[in-house]
Scaffold this motif. Structure first.
Motif, mmCIF file in Angstrom:
data_model
loop_
_atom_site.group_PDB
_atom_site.id
_atom_site.type_symbol
_atom_site.label_atom_id
_atom_site.label_comp_id
_atom_site.label_asym_id
_atom_site.label_seq_id
_atom_site.Cartn_x
_atom_site.Cartn_y
_atom_site.Cartn_z
ATOM 1 N N GLN A 39 0.823 -1.213 0.000
ATOM 2 C CA GLN A 39 0.000 0.000 0.000
ATOM 3 C C GLN A 39 0.860 1.268 0.000
ATOM 4 O OE1 GLN A 39 -3.100 -0.735 -0.435
ATOM 5 N NE2 GLN A 39 -2.870 -2.901 0.073
ATOM 6 N N VAL A 40 2.145 1.109 0.259
ATOM 7 C CA VAL A 40 3.073 2.246 0.280
ATOM 8 C C VAL A 40 3.673 2.377 -1.117
ATOM 9 C CG1 VAL A 40 5.165 3.209 1.298
ATOM 10 C CG2 VAL A 40 3.590 1.856 2.702
ATOM 11 N N GLN A 41 3.217 3.348 -1.872
ATOM 12 C CA GLN A 41 3.668 3.508 -3.249
ATOM 13 C C GLN A 41 4.473 4.799 -3.396
ATOM 14 O OE1 GLN A 41 3.523 1.311 -5.638
ATOM 15 N NE2 GLN A 41 2.306 -0.176 -4.503
ATOM 16 N N ASN A 42 5.775 4.685 -3.139
ATOM 17 C CA ASN A 42 6.697 5.803 -3.347
ATOM 18 C C ASN A 42 6.258 7.060 -2.607
ATOM 19 O OD1 ASN A 42 6.450 4.365 -6.446
ATOM 20 N ND2 ASN A 42 8.395 4.300 -5.361
ATOM 21 N N THR A 43 5.785 6.848 -1.398
ATOM 22 C CA THR A 43 5.383 7.942 -0.515
ATOM 23 C C THR A 43 6.090 7.766 0.816
ATOM 24 O OG1 THR A 43 3.200 8.031 -1.548
ATOM 25 C CG2 THR A 43 3.429 9.082 0.599
ATOM 26 N N GLN A 44 6.633 8.833 1.366
ATOM 27 C CA GLN A 44 7.312 8.740 2.655
ATOM 28 C C GLN A 44 6.305 8.394 3.734
ATOM 29 O OE1 GLN A 44 9.235 12.328 3.991
ATOM 30 N NE2 GLN A 44 10.548 11.235 5.420
ATOM 31 N N VAL A 45 6.660 7.444 4.594
ATOM 32 C CA VAL A 45 5.769 7.046 5.681
ATOM 33 C C VAL A 45 6.462 7.249 7.022
ATOM 34 C CG1 VAL A 45 4.451 5.421 4.289
ATOM 35 C CG2 VAL A 45 6.494 4.621 5.472
ATOM 36 N N ASP A 46 5.652 7.486 8.057
ATOM 37 C CA ASP A 46 6.193 7.705 9.395
ATOM 38 C C ASP A 46 5.882 6.526 10.311
ATOM 39 O OD1 ASP A 46 3.488 8.036 9.685
ATOM 40 O OD2 ASP A 46 3.591 10.081 10.479
ATOM 41 N N GLY A 72 3.835 -7.190 -2.519
ATOM 42 C CA GLY A 72 4.736 -6.823 -1.432
ATOM 43 C C GLY A 72 6.067 -6.316 -1.939
ATOM 44 N N PHE A 73 6.308 -6.533 -3.240
ATOM 45 C CA PHE A 73 7.584 -6.120 -3.831
ATOM 46 C C PHE A 73 7.390 -5.428 -5.181
ATOM 47 C CE2 PHE A 73 8.268 -9.869 -1.184
ATOM 48 C CZ PHE A 73 9.236 -9.406 -0.311
ATOM 49 N N THR A 74 6.194 -4.951 -5.458
ATOM 50 C CA THR A 74 5.924 -4.312 -6.736
ATOM 51 C C THR A 74 6.761 -3.043 -6.887
ATOM 52 O OG1 THR A 74 3.655 -5.164 -6.678
ATOM 53 C CG2 THR A 74 4.122 -3.377 -8.215
ATOM 54 N N LEU A 75 7.675 -3.075 -7.852
ATOM 55 C CA LEU A 75 8.559 -1.942 -8.147
ATOM 56 C C LEU A 75 9.398 -1.516 -6.939
ATOM 57 C CD1 LEU A 75 6.196 0.272 -10.347
ATOM 58 C CD2 LEU A 75 7.911 -1.367 -11.108
ATOM 59 N N LYS A 76 9.605 -2.451 -6.010
ATOM 60 C CA LYS A 76 10.415 -2.159 -4.828
ATOM 61 C C LYS A 76 11.555 -3.173 -4.751
ATOM 62 C CE LYS A 76 6.619 -0.326 -1.997
ATOM 63 N NZ LYS A 76 5.500 -0.571 -2.915
ATOM 64 N N PRO A 77 12.794 -2.735 -4.905
ATOM 65 C CA PRO A 77 13.925 -3.662 -4.834
ATOM 66 C C PRO A 77 14.057 -4.312 -3.454
ATOM 67 C CG PRO A 77 14.571 -1.588 -5.846
ATOM 68 C CD PRO A 77 13.208 -1.379 -5.271
ATOM 69 N N LEU A 78 14.403 -5.589 -3.460
ATOM 70 C CA LEU A 78 14.697 -6.344 -2.236
ATOM 71 C C LEU A 78 16.198 -6.558 -2.209
ATOM 72 C CD1 LEU A 78 13.779 -7.981 0.258
ATOM 73 C CD2 LEU A 78 13.432 -9.940 -1.284
ATOM 74 N N VAL A 79 16.869 -5.974 -1.205
ATOM 75 C CA VAL A 79 18.330 -5.904 -1.229
ATOM 76 C C VAL A 79 18.946 -6.397 0.081
ATOM 77 C CG1 VAL A 79 18.257 -3.933 -2.819
ATOM 78 C CG2 VAL A 79 18.414 -3.511 -0.360
ATOM 79 N N ASN A 116 11.847 1.684 -0.264
ATOM 80 C CA ASN A 116 10.770 2.602 -0.615
ATOM 81 C C ASN A 116 11.409 3.948 -0.937
ATOM 82 O OD1 ASN A 116 8.147 3.859 -0.820
ATOM 83 N ND2 ASN A 116 8.521 4.726 1.207
ATOM 84 N N MET A 117 11.474 4.272 -2.215
ATOM 85 C CA MET A 117 12.054 5.548 -2.629
ATOM 86 C C MET A 117 10.904 6.507 -2.902
ATOM 87 S SD MET A 117 15.408 5.616 -4.984
ATOM 88 C CE MET A 117 16.559 6.982 -4.930
ATOM 89 N N TYR A 118 10.855 7.614 -2.187
ATOM 90 C CA TYR A 118 9.678 8.471 -2.234
ATOM 91 C C TYR A 118 9.916 9.798 -2.938
ATOM 92 C CZ TYR A 118 11.877 10.417 2.002
ATOM 93 O OH TYR A 118 12.761 10.958 2.904
ATOM 94 N N GLN A 119 11.085 10.005 -3.490
ATOM 95 C CA GLN A 119 11.338 11.199 -4.300
ATOM 96 C C GLN A 119 11.817 10.766 -5.673
ATOM 97 O OE1 GLN A 119 14.087 13.863 -2.381
ATOM 98 N NE2 GLN A 119 12.599 14.573 -0.887
ATOM 99 N N ASN A 120 11.159 11.262 -6.715
ATOM 100 C CA ASN A 120 11.666 10.992 -8.060
ATOM 101 C C ASN A 120 12.455 12.203 -8.546
ATOM 102 O OD1 ASN A 120 10.113 12.677 -10.257
ATOM 103 N ND2 ASN A 120 8.517 12.000 -8.828
#
Length: 245
Positions: A39-46, A72-79, A116-120
Motif C-alpha cells: 500500500q506504500v507507493q513511493n510515498t514517505q511514511v512515518d 509486497g515487492f511491486t517496483l520495490k527492490p529487495l536488497v 521505498n524511494m519516495y522522491q523521483n
C-alpha cells in the motif's frame, strides 16, 4: 558521466534458479491492511510497514539483489544489508529501507530490506531529446481492444505532463521509452518515474563501480539511454553479462 538503470540478473549461473522466488509468507491481510508495504507507493511514511518474506527455491543463490516480484515487492527492490549500505550512503534523503527477511532452505535470513524511494528526479530528464511511447486506443477500441503505437517528442516537461495525465485518465499506456538525461548531473543514485517498466532506479558510473567493487551479486546495469528492447535484443547485454535465461 554515464548513468545506468539497476536491473535484475538474467544469468542462470548467478541466480541458480529462475525464478529465484517460489512463494511468499505474509503477516497481514495483504489487500486491506493499510500498513502493508504494497500500500506504500513511493510515498514517505512515518510508520514501520508490514513487509513480506520472499521464499527462495532451494536451488536459488542468495544474491544481493533478489528478483522478488509479487505482492509486497511491486517496483520495490529487495536488497541485502551490503547493497543497502552502499545505496544509503550515496543519497542523503528521499529513500527508506524496511526490514524484509528472506527464507532460504527453511532458514530466515534477517539482513534483507525492501526499498521505498519516495522522491523521483524526473527533473533530471532532458525531455526534449527523449522519446515517448504512446499506445493510443483505436477508434474501435471498445469492440476490438486494439491500440496504435505512436512515438512522440515534447518541447518541455509541462506539455509532456499534460499529455501524460490525459493518457492515464483514458487508461492508455504512455511512458518515456528512450531517456536522455541532462548534462552535469551531480546525483549518484536517483529514481525516475513514467518510464519503461514504471520506475527506474538509476546509478552513476561512479556508484556502479562501487557496487561492482563490493562484489554485489544479482545485478545488471543497463545504460540509461537504451530502451529495454535495445538492451536485451541488440547484443549489448549479452556482451557484458552472457546469455539471458
Amino acid at each position: 558521466m554515464k548513468y545506468f538503470s539497476i536491473q535484475h540478473s538474467l544469468n542462470s549461473k548467478i541466480l541458480g534458479h529462475y525464478p529465484q522466488v517460489k512463494s511468499y509468507k505474509y503477516h497481514c491481510d495483504i489487500w486491506n491492511d493499510p500498513k502493508f508495504i504494497e500500500q506504500v507507493q513511493n510515498t514517505q511514511v512515518d510508520f514501520e510497514p508490514i513487509t513480506a518474506n520472499a521464499i527462495l527455491h532451494t536451488k536459488s543463490k542468495v544474491t544481493d539483489l533478489i528478483d522478488a516480484g509479487g505482492v509486497g515487492f511491486t517496483l520495490k527492490p529487495l536488497v541485502s544489508q551490503k547493497f543497502k549500505n552502499i545505496l544509503e550512503n550515496s543519497k542523503e534523503k528521499g529513500l527508506q529501507f524496511f526490514k524484509s527477511p528472506i527464507i532460504f532452505k527453511e532458514n530466515l535470513i534477517d539482513d534483507y530490506f525492501v526499498l521505498n524511494m519516495y522522491q523521483n528526479e524526473n527533473n533530471l530528464i532532458d525531455i526534449k531529446n527523449s522519446k515517448i511511447r504512446y499506445d493510443k486506443k483505436s477508434d474501435d477500441y471498445k469492440f476490438t481492444f486494439k491500440t496504435e503505437t505512436e512515438h512522440l517528442f515534447f518541447d518541455n516537461y509541462e506539455i509532456f505532463s499534460e499529455a501524460l495525465h490525459k493518457a492515464l485518465d483514458n487508461n492508455e499506456l504512455f511512458y518515456i521509452e528512450k531517456i536522455k538525461l541532462k548534462e552535469n548531473i551531480q546525483e549518484d543514485f536517483f529514481m525516475l518515474k513514467n518510464v519503461e517498466g514504471g520506475l527506474k532506479y538509476v546509478v552513476s558510473e561512479k556508484l556502479k563501480k562501487e557496487i561492482e567493487d563490493a562484489e554485489c551479486t544479482g545485478i545488471e546495469f543497463q545504460p540509461i539511454e537504451l530502451s529495454l528492447s535495445e538492451w536485451l535484443h541488440g547484443g549489448e547485454r549479452e556482451k557484458i553479462y552472457g546469455k539471458a535465461i
